[in-house]
Design a protein around this motif. Structure first.
Motif, PDB file in Angstrom:
ATOM      1  N   PHE A  95       0.870  -1.182   0.000  1.00  0.00           N
ATOM      2  CA  PHE A  95       0.000   0.000   0.000  1.00  0.00           C
ATOM      3  C   PHE A  95       0.901   1.223   0.000  1.00  0.00           C
ATOM      4  CE2 PHE A  95      -4.010  -2.107   0.745  1.00  0.00           C
ATOM      5  CZ  PHE A  95      -3.603  -3.329   1.262  1.00  0.00           C
ATOM      6  N   THR A  96       0.789   1.999  -1.059  1.00  0.00           N
ATOM      7  CA  THR A  96       1.691   3.136  -1.256  1.00  0.00           C
ATOM      8  C   THR A  96       0.879   4.417  -1.290  1.00  0.00           C
ATOM      9  OG1 THR A  96       3.110   1.720  -2.586  1.00  0.00           O
ATOM     10  CG2 THR A  96       3.515   4.073  -2.709  1.00  0.00           C
ATOM     11  N   GLY A  97       1.221   5.344  -0.437  1.00  0.00           N
ATOM     12  CA  GLY A  97       0.521   6.619  -0.423  1.00  0.00           C
ATOM     13  C   GLY A  97      -0.727   6.563   0.448  1.00  0.00           C
ATOM     14  N   PRO A  98      -1.385   7.706   0.577  1.00  0.00           N
ATOM     15  CA  PRO A  98      -2.561   7.750   1.453  1.00  0.00           C
ATOM     16  C   PRO A  98      -3.753   7.037   0.842  1.00  0.00           C
ATOM     17  CG  PRO A  98      -2.242   9.865   0.393  1.00  0.00           C
ATOM     18  CD  PRO A  98      -1.073   9.022  -0.013  1.00  0.00           C
ATOM     19  N   GLY A  99      -4.620   6.516   1.688  1.00  0.00           N
ATOM     20  CA  GLY A  99      -5.815   5.838   1.218  1.00  0.00           C
ATOM     21  C   GLY A  99      -6.482   5.109   2.359  1.00  0.00           C
ATOM     22  N   ALA A 100      -7.511   4.352   2.012  1.00  0.00           N
ATOM     23  CA  ALA A 100      -8.256   3.634   3.040  1.00  0.00           C
ATOM     24  C   ALA A 100      -8.767   2.321   2.482  1.00  0.00           C
ATOM     25  CB  ALA A 100      -9.428   4.478   3.547  1.00  0.00           C
ATOM     26  N   VAL A 101      -8.801   1.321   3.347  1.00  0.00           N
ATOM     27  CA  VAL A 101      -9.346   0.017   2.978  1.00  0.00           C
ATOM     28  C   VAL A 101     -10.392  -0.334   4.016  1.00  0.00           C
ATOM     29  CG1 VAL A 101      -8.840  -2.421   2.588  1.00  0.00           C
ATOM     30  CG2 VAL A 101      -7.140  -0.683   2.009  1.00  0.00           C
ATOM     31  N   SER A 102     -11.581  -0.625   3.546  1.00  0.00           N
ATOM     32  CA  SER A 102     -12.667  -0.873   4.477  1.00  0.00           C
ATOM     33  C   SER A 102     -12.672  -2.313   4.987  1.00  0.00           C
ATOM     34  CB  SER A 102     -13.990  -0.559   3.776  1.00  0.00           C
ATOM     35  OG  SER A 102     -15.045  -0.633   4.674  1.00  0.00           O
ATOM     36  N   GLY A 103     -12.292  -3.258   4.152  1.00  0.00           N
ATOM     37  CA  GLY A 103     -12.379  -4.657   4.544  1.00  0.00           C
ATOM     38  C   GLY A 103     -11.054  -5.177   5.083  1.00  0.00           C
ATOM     39  N   THR A 104     -11.018  -6.487   5.262  1.00  0.00           N
ATOM     40  CA  THR A 104      -9.820  -7.114   5.820  1.00  0.00           C
ATOM     41  C   THR A 104      -8.697  -7.133   4.791  1.00  0.00           C
ATOM     42  OG1 THR A 104     -11.285  -8.546   7.048  1.00  0.00           O
ATOM     43  CG2 THR A 104      -9.002  -9.207   6.938  1.00  0.00           C
ATOM     44  N   VAL A 105      -7.495  -6.989   5.266  1.00  0.00           N
ATOM     45  CA  VAL A 105      -6.317  -7.149   4.411  1.00  0.00           C
ATOM     46  C   VAL A 105      -5.634  -8.425   4.872  1.00  0.00           C
ATOM     47  CG1 VAL A 105      -4.083  -6.188   3.806  1.00  0.00           C
ATOM     48  CG2 VAL A 105      -6.042  -4.680   4.040  1.00  0.00           C
ATOM     49  N   LEU A 106      -5.525  -9.396   3.988  1.00  0.00           N
ATOM     50  CA  LEU A 106      -4.918 -10.683   4.343  1.00  0.00           C
ATOM     51  C   LEU A 106      -3.888 -11.024   3.292  1.00  0.00           C
ATOM     52  CD1 LEU A 106      -4.785 -13.240   6.040  1.00  0.00           C
ATOM     53  CD2 LEU A 106      -6.686 -14.153   4.719  1.00  0.00           C
ATOM     54  N   GLY A 107      -2.655 -11.148   3.727  1.00  0.00           N
ATOM     55  CA  GLY A 107      -1.587 -11.447   2.784  1.00  0.00           C
ATOM     56  C   GLY A 107      -1.055 -12.843   3.010  1.00  0.00           C
ATOM     57  N   ARG A 108      -0.855 -13.542   1.923  1.00  0.00           N
ATOM     58  CA  ARG A 108      -0.263 -14.867   2.032  1.00  0.00           C
ATOM     59  C   ARG A 108       1.212 -14.772   2.394  1.00  0.00           C
ATOM     60  NH1 ARG A 108      -1.057 -20.119  -1.260  1.00  0.00           N
ATOM     61  NH2 ARG A 108      -1.713 -21.234   0.574  1.00  0.00           N
ATOM     62  N   GLY A 109       1.837 -13.732   1.943  1.00  0.00           N
ATOM     63  CA  GLY A 109       3.259 -13.523   2.232  1.00  0.00           C
ATOM     64  C   GLY A 109       3.430 -12.309   3.105  1.00  0.00           C
ATOM     65  N   ASP A 110       3.928 -11.240   2.519  1.00  0.00           N
ATOM     66  CA  ASP A 110       4.219 -10.016   3.271  1.00  0.00           C
ATOM     67  C   ASP A 110       3.255  -8.901   2.891  1.00  0.00           C
ATOM     68  OD1 ASP A 110       7.827 -10.492   2.955  1.00  0.00           O
ATOM     69  OD2 ASP A 110       6.320 -11.434   4.245  1.00  0.00           O
ATOM     70  N   VAL A 111       3.051  -8.030   3.837  1.00  0.00           N
ATOM     71  CA  VAL A 111       2.259  -6.820   3.590  1.00  0.00           C
ATOM     72  C   VAL A 111       3.144  -5.638   3.925  1.00  0.00           C
ATOM     73  CG1 VAL A 111       0.247  -5.486   4.281  1.00  0.00           C
ATOM     74  CG2 VAL A 111       0.086  -7.972   4.132  1.00  0.00           C
ATOM     75  N   THR A 112       3.290  -4.740   2.978  1.00  0.00           N
ATOM     76  CA  THR A 112       4.162  -3.580   3.171  1.00  0.00           C
ATOM     77  C   THR A 112       3.318  -2.314   3.122  1.00  0.00           C
ATOM     78  OG1 THR A 112       5.896  -4.772   2.001  1.00  0.00           O
ATOM     79  CG2 THR A 112       6.237  -2.425   2.353  1.00  0.00           C
ATOM     80  N   LEU A 113       3.519  -1.473   4.097  1.00  0.00           N
ATOM     81  CA  LEU A 113       2.780  -0.210   4.155  1.00  0.00           C
ATOM     82  C   LEU A 113       3.765   0.936   3.984  1.00  0.00           C
ATOM     83  CD1 LEU A 113       0.641  -1.003   7.349  1.00  0.00           C
ATOM     84  CD2 LEU A 113       0.178  -1.633   4.980  1.00  0.00           C
ATOM     85  N   ASN A 114       3.433   1.849   3.082  1.00  0.00           N
ATOM     86  CA  ASN A 114       4.308   2.994   2.866  1.00  0.00           C
ATOM     87  C   ASN A 114       3.453   4.224   2.597  1.00  0.00           C
ATOM     88  OD1 ASN A 114       6.342   4.768   2.312  1.00  0.00           O
ATOM     89  ND2 ASN A 114       6.874   3.885   0.321  1.00  0.00           N
ATOM     90  N   ALA A 115       3.172   4.972   3.657  1.00  0.00           N
ATOM     91  CA  ALA A 115       2.387   6.195   3.463  1.00  0.00           C
ATOM     92  C   ALA A 115       3.216   7.286   2.814  1.00  0.00           C
ATOM     93  CB  ALA A 115       1.838   6.677   4.803  1.00  0.00           C
ATOM     94  N   GLY A 116       4.526   7.173   2.906  1.00  0.00           N
ATOM     95  CA  GLY A 116       5.410   8.126   2.236  1.00  0.00           C
ATOM     96  C   GLY A 116       5.387   9.510   2.827  1.00  0.00           C
ATOM     97  N   GLY A 117       4.802   9.649   4.021  1.00  0.00           N
ATOM     98  CA  GLY A 117       4.757  10.974   4.648  1.00  0.00           C
ATOM     99  C   GLY A 117       3.814  11.932   3.953  1.00  0.00           C
ATOM    100  N   LYS A 118       2.935  11.391   3.068  1.00  0.00           N
ATOM    101  CA  LYS A 118       2.074  12.294   2.291  1.00  0.00           C
ATOM    102  C   LYS A 118       0.631  12.264   2.756  1.00  0.00           C
ATOM    103  CE  LYS A 118       4.950  11.552  -1.727  1.00  0.00           C
ATOM    104  NZ  LYS A 118       5.109  10.810  -2.963  1.00  0.00           N
ATOM    105  N   GLY A 119       0.348  11.553   3.789  1.00  0.00           N
ATOM    106  CA  GLY A 119      -1.040  11.471   4.227  1.00  0.00           C
ATOM    107  C   GLY A 119      -1.203  10.274   5.119  1.00  0.00           C
ATOM    108  N   LEU A 120      -2.461   9.877   5.286  1.00  0.00           N
ATOM    109  CA  LEU A 120      -2.786   8.845   6.245  1.00  0.00           C
ATOM    110  C   LEU A 120      -3.277   7.595   5.522  1.00  0.00           C
ATOM    111  CD1 LEU A 120      -3.150   8.390   9.315  1.00  0.00           C
ATOM    112  CD2 LEU A 120      -5.480   9.204   9.062  1.00  0.00           C
ATOM    113  N   GLN A 121      -2.788   6.441   5.953  1.00  0.00           N
ATOM    114  CA  GLN A 121      -3.341   5.181   5.454  1.00  0.00           C
ATOM    115  C   GLN A 121      -4.234   4.621   6.557  1.00  0.00           C
ATOM    116  OE1 GLN A 121      -0.387   2.334   4.284  1.00  0.00           O
ATOM    117  NE2 GLN A 121       0.163   3.441   2.435  1.00  0.00           N
ATOM    118  N   ARG A 122      -5.446   4.235   6.180  1.00  0.00           N
ATOM    119  CA  ARG A 122      -6.376   3.708   7.170  1.00  0.00           C
ATOM    120  C   ARG A 122      -6.822   2.312   6.767  1.00  0.00           C
ATOM    121  NH1 ARG A 122     -11.252   6.384   8.709  1.00  0.00           N
ATOM    122  NH2 ARG A 122     -11.665   6.733   6.529  1.00  0.00           N
TER     123      ARG A 122
END
Lengths: 346, 400
Positions: A56-83
């Motif tokens: 997940f790159t940059g600001p945004g939002a996900v309403s449902g579940t996030v399920l990764g078989r491997g890795d999950v990487t979060l990168n807001a990049g200092g530009k906003g909020l990830q929810r």
């Protein structure tokens, strides 16, 4: 579904009303990425996300579940909020990209500088969160929380590192407090003796180890959810300090292990030790904190139940929060309960 | 935590996507069947109209054939009648000729007989030709009629054959339709199973070990030890506190109370005076009474000297807090009035005033009162003097 294949990635931008998952065998190896772009703005995914590798790159939002078989990487990049409004889970690792800001410039200095807000549990083997607010629990094998606020339990089967962070309570094998930390509830358990270490942040500023009891800080007024050593000088702040020598108690326990005895596996009690955080030794009049503890309990309960309330009750709950919560607590509750549609990201 | 996995709506949308192509095929087959049905209906209508036309044509042809037969029969009768007449006339002529010339023309008898036989031969051949012609005509007309009938019959046969073929094709199409639909259902089932397997595989391989296993552990499992430790520590602390309080009571408080009681008993034994209202004994309580120029009375029962917050004086007289009932009674306006009336007011004379001013100056010198205050007090005494109240025994006795 606004999925676009770019090289070896499947990229989603803008608003997506449904869920995302590989529909064919060929799509499984692709890296799935939600990407906030200039054209589409922040992404808003109303459904769930499942895939092998998620980013997940940059600001945004996900309403449902996030399920990764491997890795999950979060990168807001200092530009906003990830929810993430329904938790994040991975079979592998969950990690945030490291930031270059120091303690003062993170959410410890101002809660609104948070890069990630996660409502629900964060579950994975190895978890590394930086500048994140979790309204739920964090479970993993090895957990590192840097400049975070976890309104829930931090549970690690092996090691837990709290670096300038606040948690509700913790449970792990080894715990390490680095820099100024806070506990919303003076409760914690570890197998080994807790370690208290100083911390040097990304800008080179060194912070000595210091753990505070949040309800005592809160009783003052609008204290922040994080431990801010630069806001010193008040009796309550000094009185909220937790002392490793007095407040952590070594308790003898017995563990049940299954060992071979005369060729048969038998349950054997093995004496062991736990280090438990408890304020029970203090000559502390907790009744004076009764109102604060009741407020914190009310806010947590209503925040966790909020999604099940009728709209009229939700409105009343908002009013209740405005009357009870500190500014930091109110901001967290609002971010954790606002839906993707209501936030205007859709 | 809420909201995990694929919801029912999402599964439904996946299924809908899978069966959409299948449904469109089904729709196109249905439309083909509908078209075939309509064509069959049109064919049936055409066939019924053709059958009606055939029946009307056959009735017309039959009528015409009947007419033709009648006409032919009537013509044959006419022809036969004419032939019969011709024969009759010829025979009559011959007979006449034979009779007329019998007597005289024996040479012509043979010629006449020959002519008669020739005429008869001609007549029979004419008859034959005429009959053949009529028959030919009838045959021709009959053949023409039969031709139309054969055409109609072949047309009807062709229609029958086509109808049969149409029915066959309908049956074939229906079988094909069933076969396709069966394959559509099989494909739908298999896709549903595939999606279900996919969903359950995700659930079993990813969701359960990552999410469910961790979330099924109750929070009490992580909190139980800490809560028990808290409880145990608080309990032991409370026991210690109780033990300390008990020891404090036993070792400190009770000896003090015992000593106090012994001291009180000792004082009472040595110095106490029994007081009773019958004996007329009285108790003297020190009280300070002041009356200002407006007549306002202030009383201080058993005054103690305490530090003051004022800038001019460092000490003040404050009540000790004992004799509360007496102090309250003295606050009543009537009691105050009686008290004031019970007083004997005596003005200080000059030497007494001078002595007082000297004492005030000494207090200012010692720093117990401020110098301006001392100067102001001296001026007041010079200007207004001072009256001192002294109560007489007789007057106080009257005031109770």
């Amino acid at each position: 579904m606004p999925e676009v294949v770019v090289g070896d990635r499947i990229v989603v931008s803008g608003y997506s009303p449904g869920s995302h998952f590989p529909r064919t065998e060929a799509m499984i190896p692709y890296l799935w990425e939600a990407w906030a772009t200039k054209d589409h703005g922040p992404y808003a995914i109303a459904g769930s996300v499942y895939g092998r590798q998620l980013r997940f790159t940059g600001p945004g939002a996900v309403s449902g579940t996030v399920l990764g078989r491997g890795d999950v990487t979060l990168n807001a990049g200092g530009k906003g909020l990830q929810r993430f409004l329904s938790g994040v889970a991975a079979n592998g690792n969950i990690g945030t990209e490291p930031s270059k800001s120091g303690l003062r410039d993170s959410l410890v200095g101002d809660i609104r500088r948070a890069s990630y807000v996660i409502r629900g549990d964060v579950l994975a083997n190895n978890i590394l969160l930086e500048n994140a607010i979790v309204f739920g629990n964090v479970h993993g094998l090895n957990v590192t929380l840097q400049h975070c606020v976890v309104v829930g339990a931090a549970v690690a089967k092996e090691q837990l590192r709290l670096v300038g962070s606040t948690v509700l309570y913790y449970h792990c094998r080894d715990v390490q407090f680095e820099g100024p930390c806070a506990l919303m509830h003076a409760m914690g358990e570890s197998v080994s003796r807790p370690r208290f270490l100083p911390y040097e942040d990304a800008v080179g500023e060194v912070w000595s180890d210091d753990v505070r009891y949040y309800p005592m800080l809160r009783a003052e007024g609008d204290r922040a959810l994080s431990n801010r050593p630069w806001s010193v000088g008040q009796a309550q702040y000094d009185g909220a300090k937790l002392y490793p020598e007095h407040d952590w108690v070594a308790m003898p326990v017995s563990e049940v292990h299954h060992r071979p005895v005369q060729g048969k596996m038998q349950a054997v009690e093995v004496p062991s030790e736990r280090y438990v955080l408890s304020l029970g030794r203090r000559m502390l009049n907790l009744q004076a904190l009764g109102a604060t503890l009741t407020d914190i309990y009310t806010l947590l309960k209503s925040g966790l139940e909020f999604g099940h309330y009728a709209p009229a009750v939700q409105h009343r709950t908002y009013e209740l929060w405005r009357s009870l919560a500190t500014p930091d607590e109110l901001w967290i509750l609002q971010q954790a309960t606002e839906s993707v549609a209501a936030s205007g990201e859709a | 935590m809420a909201e995990s996995g694929l919801s029912a709506g999402e599964v439904k949308s996946m299924i809908q996507e899978a069966i959409r192509p299948v449904a469109s095929k089904t729709d196109s087959l249905e439309r083909s069947l509908d078209r075939l049905d309509s064509r069959l209906r049109k064919l049936e209508a055409e066939m019924s109209s053709i059958a009606d036309a055939i029946s009307s044509m056959s009735s017309k042809v039959t009528g015409k054939l009947d007419q033709l037969q009648e006409t032919t029969r009537s013509r044959l009768e006419v022809t036969n009648d004419r032939l019969a007449e011709v024969r009759k006339t010829t025979e009559q002529g011959l007979t006449r000729n034979a009779e007329v010339t019998a007597a005289g023309f024996t040479a012509n008898t043979a010629a006449t007989v020959k002519v008669a036989s020739d005429v008869q031969t001609n007549t029979s051949s004419v008859e034959k030709n005429t009959g053949a012609l009529v028959q030919m005509e009838v045959m021709r007309i009959f053949a023409e009629g039969q031709l139309a009938m054969r055409r109609i019959a072949s047309f009807a046969k062709e229609v029958d054959e086509r109808f049969g073929k149409a029915l066959e094709s309908v049956v074939l199409n229906r079988n094909l339709y069933n076969k396709h639909f069966e394959s559509i259902y099989l494909e739908y089932d298999s896709k549903l199973r595939t999606i279900g397997e996919h969903i359950y595989r995700i659930m079993e391989e990813d969701f359960v070990p990552v999410v469910e296993v961790r979330q099924t552990v109750p929070p009490a499992a992580y909190q139980e030890l800490a809560l028990r430790v808290d409880e145990r520590l608080v309990q032991s602390r409370s026991e210690h506190l109780e033990a300390n309080l008990a020891a404090l009571r036993r070792d400190t408080l009770q000896p003090l109370l015992r000593m106090h009681a012994e001291f009180e008993q000792l004082i009472q034994n040595g110095f106490a005076l029994p007081l009773s209202s019958d004996s007329g004994d009285e108790l003297a309580v020190a009280a300070a009474i002041s009356v200002d120029a407006s007549g306002e009375v202030a009383t201080t029962v058993e005054g103690l000297i305490k530090e003051a917050d004022g800038e001019h004086v460092r000490f003040r007289i404050a009540p000790s807090g004992r004799f509360v009932e007496l102090a309250n009674r003295l606050q009543q306006p009537q009691a105050r009035q009686q008290l004031v009336e019970a007083m004997n007011w005596v003005a200080l004379d000059a030497p007494q005033l001078a002595s007082l001013k000297q004492e005030v100056a000494q207090l200012a010198k010692e720093g117990l009162i401020s110098a301006p205050y001392a100067a102001g007090l001296a001026q007041y005494l010079d200007q207004f003097g001072l009256r001192v109240a002294k109560a007489s025994d007789a007057r106080l006795a009257a005031w109770r």
